[in-house]
Scaffold this active site. Structure first.
Site, PDB file in Angstrom:
ATOM      1  N   GLY A  50       2.948  -8.868  -3.132  1.00 35.82           N
ATOM      2  CA  GLY A  50       2.183  -8.307  -4.237  1.00 35.82           C
ATOM      3  C   GLY A  50       2.485  -6.825  -4.380  1.00 35.82           C
ATOM      4  O   GLY A  50       3.017  -6.189  -3.458  1.00 35.82           O
ATOM      5  N   CYS A  51       2.123  -6.268  -5.531  1.00 40.92           N
ATOM      6  CA  CYS A  51       2.432  -4.856  -5.770  1.00 40.92           C
ATOM      7  C   CYS A  51       1.644  -3.958  -4.824  1.00 40.92           C
ATOM      8  O   CYS A  51       2.191  -3.053  -4.207  1.00 40.92           O
ATOM      9  CB  CYS A  51       2.168  -4.499  -7.226  1.00 40.92           C
ATOM     10  SG  CYS A  51       0.530  -4.921  -7.827  1.00 40.92           S
ATOM     11  N   TYR A  52       0.332  -4.206  -4.693  1.00 37.31           N
ATOM     12  CA  TYR A  52      -0.468  -3.376  -3.779  1.00 37.31           C
ATOM     13  C   TYR A  52       0.014  -3.528  -2.327  1.00 37.31           C
ATOM     14  O   TYR A  52       0.175  -2.521  -1.626  1.00 37.31           O
ATOM     15  CB  TYR A  52      -1.949  -3.739  -3.873  1.00 37.31           C
ATOM     16  CG  TYR A  52      -2.637  -3.350  -5.162  1.00 37.31           C
ATOM     17  CD1 TYR A  52      -2.580  -2.048  -5.658  1.00 37.31           C
ATOM     18  CD2 TYR A  52      -3.381  -4.279  -5.885  1.00 37.31           C
ATOM     19  CE1 TYR A  52      -3.240  -1.695  -6.829  1.00 37.31           C
ATOM     20  CE2 TYR A  52      -4.054  -3.931  -7.060  1.00 37.31           C
ATOM     21  CZ  TYR A  52      -3.976  -2.640  -7.528  1.00 37.31           C
ATOM     22  OH  TYR A  52      -4.632  -2.289  -8.679  1.00 37.31           O
TER      23      TYR A  52
END
Lengths: 349, 349, 349, 349
Positions: free
Chosen positions: C152-154
Site C-alpha cells: 500500500g502507499c502508506y
C-alpha cells in the site's frame, strides 16, 4: 428585534449546496423562521448529519415533503433539481408563497421550455404566473407574486450587466459573446465522476458548449429589453474552486457610444442598489471580492480593438446567484428591507 | 545510446519555473548534456537548494553568467525575464546557438517592440536575425538559425489554432475574440503579493485587460498569414491551478465556411505533427489532458449563433508553451528527431 | 534499443487512477509492451475515451478480462479494487507472472486478513506464495516470484523509513505514532459524495481513525523486523491535493541512540538505492519534491522533547506508492535495470 | 438596536489577513464602531484599495498609527507582526484598552520570551499585566483587563482540547504529541517565495520542526494546568488551502481513564460554551465544518493501541484562532453578550 413577527418558512430540497446556503443566510435573518426542512432520502436525519457545519443550529429534523403539515407555513423555498420542482410545487397548498431556485419556472414560453428541457412543462398554469426573480428589475412584481422563479447564476451575472446597456442601445445586441467561468459548486452536490476532486482540481475546461440551458434564459430577458428576439454566444467553463463565478463579456459598441458611456449608464442604474456595484475605473472585478456575499460586481474596459469593450461581472454563484437572491426576493415579498439578513461581508482569504 | 555524441548546453536563468522544467525535460534527453546552470543571486548553490525536486540529478553548481567559460558549449537556453535577455545574449560568444525563452526577440518590428515594452531594443541587430520558434510553422528556418525566439505560451496556443484558419480565409480575421485562461506558473517565480497562495486560491480574475504583451505577438503572426495588419481582442485570466492554459476563441465564419471545414483543415494540417492533436468530434479539450506533456490539443464547435464557431486550444504553459517547445526547437537545430526527450505522457490526476 | 525483446504485459482494471499511471510509465519503458487493457464496464471503448490524456498512445481497446486471450502474455498487472483481485487472479492461466496492486495478497496471515477484511480469503493457496513487493527489502524474492503483492502507499512510506530503525533497535518499536496525510487520488476513481471537489477542496480531516487497513500491513513488516508482534498508532488524513503523501512519524529513541544515529543508519541503508533518498540535514521533505516520480524522500529531526525524534517520509502515492513500485518490481522479475522506465523527474510546479 | 451606544475602536495594522477578518466581523457587530484603521505603507488609501472585498463598507481611510488622534477611542485591536506590537502598544495613550493579536504579550515569563524571540522584551511592564485571551478559561480576568493578548491559532486549538484533560489528570501530560496542520493564511500576507501559489498548491510539508514559537505558549498553559513544567512535541504542517486548522493529538491515558472519560469531561466542560463543541461520537471534525465561523470543534477517538487516544480539534485560524476570538474578548471587556457579532455560520462549500 425580539418581538418581531417571524415569517414561517419551509425549505424543500435542503440537502444540496443551495439548501445549505439558504440555511446559512436564514440563520442570520431576524424575520425568518425555518419550520420545515425536507430532503427525500435523508428524511429522519438531523440536519447536522447531512451538513455537519450547520450542526450548531437549532432546526427541525429533515422530513419528507409529501408528509409535511404546511398549514402554518407562509412561504416555501424550493431547492430541488430542475425538472422535479414543477410537480412538487404544483402539489403544495395554495396559501403559501413559493420561491423556486430551480430552472423550472424561469422560461415564460412553453415551447422554448419544451425545446430546451426535452419535455412539456408539467405545471403550465403556474409557469404563466411565475415572476422572474431578478430583484433589481422585477421587485414590484416580486412583491406581489405568489411564485417567484429565481434566475440562474449565469443569467444573474449576465443580465445585471447587460440589461441596462441593451435597453439603452449602447451595444450591438446581436453581437454579444459571453465567456463564463464558474467554481464547482455550480454543479450541485450530485455525485458524478466528472465532479470528483481529482477530475476538477489542477484543471479547467469549457462545458455544455453551445447548448447550456442558461442561454435561453439570458436571451429571454435581453430580447425583452431590446424589443426583438436575440441570440447570444454563451460558453461556460469549470474552474477549480468551490464558489464564485465570473463572466467576461465581449461587445461591440453602437455608433457614438464609448466605454465611458457604458460605465456611466451602469453606475447610474445601480446607484441606489445595495447589491450591485460598479468597480472603480481601472479596478478589475475578481471572484474573491464577493465570495460569500450577495454582491454582484461589474467592470467596464475599453478594448484595444476599436469599437469594442470588455465587460466583467462577478458574483458568488451560491449567494447572489442563488440563495442570497432568494432571500432578497423573500424580503421583497414580505416587506422587509431588501438587505435584511444579507449584510454579511465577503470571506477573504 | 551510450555512444551518442551529446550536445553541450548551458541554461541561463535556471532558477525560474521555466528553467526547472527545461532541466526536467533535458534529464530525459539522450543527446543533451547540461554543462552550465546560471542564476545570479543563487550562484554557488547546488541546484537542489533552489529546486529540491531536482536534487537527485548530477548537475553543475549554479554559477554567474558573466563568469562562465562557454568555450566548449554548443547552445544556450536563456530563461531570463523579459528585458534582461537581450543584453545578456548580445554579450555571449558567437560560436553558440541561442534558444531564448523570453519575449525579447519575438517581435520583428523594432517600433512595435518599443511601443509595447517602453524602451528601444538593446540588441537590434540580433532582433533582425532571430527566428520565431513556433516549430510547426518555422522548423526549416529554426534548423539553420543561430537565435531562436520561443513564442509566448498564449501565442503558441492561439497560433497553432488560428494560423491555418486565417491562411485559408475560413474565418473573419478581424473579428477574433480570444478569452485566455492560465494557471499561476505562467506568472513566473518572482515574488509578488498578488501571486501569494491566499490571493490566488479559490479565486479568479482577468488581468492585463487590453494591454497584455502577448497580443502584438499573436497579431504579428496572424497578420503575416492574412497578408494584412490585424488586431485581435485578447483577454487573459488567472486561474487557481499550477499549470495549464486554455484559450476559448470566438470567431465568425466566412461565407460558405462551416465548423466542419475548420475541423477538416486543422486535422489535415496537423496530421503528421507529433505534438498538435485535434480532439475527436464532441470531445472537449481540457487542461488535464495535456498536463506535463508537450501536446497542444485543439477543439472545434459550431455555435448556436448562426455563422459563429467556438474554438478551444489547450497546452501546458511550461511545456509546449515554453520549455518543451524550446527542446523541440533544440531538436530541430541539432538534427535530433523532433520528439526526442519529449515523449513523457501527461500526468493525471 | 530497437531490437530489444519486449515483455508482453496485460493490465487488468485499467480505468482507475492506478491503471492510468501504470500506462503513463509503461509508455516510457523500452522493454514493456502492453497487449491487453481490461476494464469491465468500459469494454469496447478506446482508452482515450476513459482517459483522454492518454489518447495519443497506440494501445489496445479496452476489453473484458474473462474474454482475453492470454496465451502470448508474459505478465499481468492487476489494478482491481481490494476484494475482487483474488478471484480474478486465481482464474488466470498459470504461465503468467502477476503483479497485484490491490491489498489482496499483502497480508500473509489468513486470520489477520479475515479479521480486517471481513471475509475468508478466496485464494488462500495464492496468498501463501505471494511475495511482498517492497522492492528495496524483497528484491531477491521478487525476482523469482510468480505473484507479487505491491505494498500500500502508506506502508511503503512507513516501512522504508522505519524498517532499518526497528531492525537496528534504534527506536522504541512499541511507541510509534504515524500521522499520515494523502492527496485525494489515494481514494481511487470511484464515485462518492465525500470525494467531490466541493467536499475536499479548501478542507482537510482525518479518516479511518483507528481502523485503516494499512495498519496491519505496516505491523506485519515491522513485527518481522523487530522479531516480536508490534502495534502502531496510525492515522491518515485527506488533504486537498491530487497526488502526494507525507508521513510524520513520532518516535522515542532507545537508550544511547540519537537523531544522528538514525540519519546515519538510513543514509547507509539507502546509499545505493536509486529511489530512496535521505534529505540533507535541515532540509524538510515536501510532497512537491517527489510529485510524479518514483522517489521516496526521508527526513530526520531531533525533537525538543528529550529522547524523541520526528521523522518524515514522502512519496507520490500513485508512483512509488503504487504504479511506479509495480514497474520497479516488473524490472526485478524480468531482469531489467531497476530504474528502467522510471527516471522521469518530479513535475514542479 | 439603533440607539445602542457604540464602542469606538481602532484597528492598528489593518492591511493583513487578520485585520481584514476583524473588519469583516466588526461590520456585523451592533455595538462596535471602527474609527481608525492604520496601516503604515498604505496610509492615505481607502480600505477598498488594499481589500477590494471590503470596498462596500463605509470606513475611515487608512492612516498612520503615530498620527492618529485617539482621544475619543475606547479600544484598539492591534494586528501588527510579532516583535513590533510591543513598542507600538507601549506608546499608545493609557485611556484605551488594548486587544493584541500578535505573540508579543502571550508569554508571561520574560526569559522564555527572550529565549524564543531572540531579544529582551521591550515593554516588560506591560507584559506583566497582559491577560492571556483564551476566553473560555480567562473570561473573568479579560473582563477587567487593560491589555489582552489573544492566543495563537495553534495554542487555541490545542488548549481548548487539552486543558480540561490535563487538569483532571486523564492523560499523561508529559507524553503529548501534537501534529498540527494549517491553511496558508496562517502565514499572513507578507510576501515570501515559499508562500507563492505555485509553491503551496498541490503540495504539503511540515515546517518549523522542533522550533515553532507556538510550542512555549502551549506549554505555559498546560504547565499551569498540570502544576508542573511540561514540554510537548509539536509539529505544524502547511496545507494547500486558505483557511482552517486541524490538530491531531496523540495521548496516553492515565491508569483507569478511557476515551469515554475524555469525551464526558470535554462535553461537560463546554456544555454552556457557545463556541466550543464536541462532535457526536463517531463523527470526525473537519476544517470545513467551521470555516468562517468562531467555532472550535473537538473529537475523541479510542486508539487501537491499548491505552492511547487520538484527539482532534479544528477551528478557522483567522476567526476562533485570531480575529473572532479577539471580538469575543472585546465582548467580555465591554459587557456585550459573548456571541455578539459572532453568529455567522460556516461557509460551506
Amino acid at each position: 428585534m425580539a418581538e418581531q413577527v417571524k415569517i414561517k418558512a419551509g425549505i424543500i430540497g435542503a440537502s444540496g449546496y443551495t439548501g445549505a446556503d439558504l440555511i446559512r443566510l436564514a440563520a442570520c435573518h431576524p424575520g425568518l423562521e425555518i419550520t420545515h426542512l425536507t430532503a427525500g432520502k435523508h428524511a429522519g436525519q438531523p440536519l447536522g448529519q447531512v451538513f455537519p457545519h450547520l450542526a450548531g443550529l437549532d432546526l427541525p429534523v429533515l422530513s419528507v415533503t409529501e408528509e409535511a403539515d404546511w398549514s402554518e407555513t407562509d412561504v416555501v423555498f424550493c431547492g430541488l433539481p430542475h425538472g422535479t420542482s414543477q410537480e412538487v410545487i404544483a402539489a403544495l397548498p395554495d396559501h403559501m408563497k413559493i420561491i423556486d431556485l430551480s430552472a423550472d419556472f424561469r422560461l415564460r414560453d412553453a415551447d422554448v421550455y419544451a425545446n430546451w428541457y426535452g419535455h412539456e412543462h408539467k405545471a403550465p398554469q403556474l409557469q404563466k404566473k411565475a415572476v422572474y426573480g431578478l430583484t433589481e428589475f422585477y421587485r414590484d412584481d416580486i412583491a406581489g407574486a405568489d411564485l417567484v422563479a429565481c434566475p440562474g447564476c449565469y443569467p444573474t451575472a449576465a443580465l445585471l450587466l447587460l440589461l441596462p446597456l441593451v435597453a439603452q442601445d449602447l451595444i450591438h445586441a446581436d453581437d454579444i459573446v459571453i465567456d463564463a467561468k464558474s467554481g464547482a459548486s455550480g454543479g450541485g452536490r450530485s455525485v458524478k465522476q466528472s465532479m470528483l476532486f481529482c477530475e476538477v482540481a489542477e484543471a479547467m475546461h469549457p462545458y455544455g458548449i453551445a447548448h447550456h440551458r442558461h442561454a435561453p434564459e439570458i436571451e429571454q430577458e435581453l430580447s425583452g429589453a431590446a424589443g426583438r428576439p436575440l441570440i447570444v454566444s454563451f460558453t461556460p467553463h469549470l474552474i477549480p474552486m468551490n464558489r464564485g463565478e465570473l463572466l467576461t463579456t465581449y461587445v461591440r459598441l453602437t455608433e457614438g457610444a464609448s466605454a465611458t458611456d457604458l460605465r456611466r449608464t451602469l453606475s447610474q442604474r445601480y446607484l441606489d442598489e445595495p447589491f450591485v456595484r460598479v468597480a472603480a475605473e481601472g479596478q478589475t472585478p475578481e471572484t474573491r471580492h464577493v465570495r460569500g456575499s450577495n454582491t454582484c460586481l461589474l467592470g467596464i474596459f475599453e478594448d484595444r480593438v476599436p469599437g469594442r469593450a470588455i465587460l466583467v461581472s462577478t458574483l458568488d454563484n451560491l449567494v447572489k446567484g442563488s440563495s442570497g437572491q432568494a432571500i432578497q426576493n423573500f424580503n421583497c415579498m414580505f416587506g422587509f428591507d431588501e438587505t435584511c439578513g444579507l449584510m454579511q461581508q465577503p470571506l477573504f482569504p
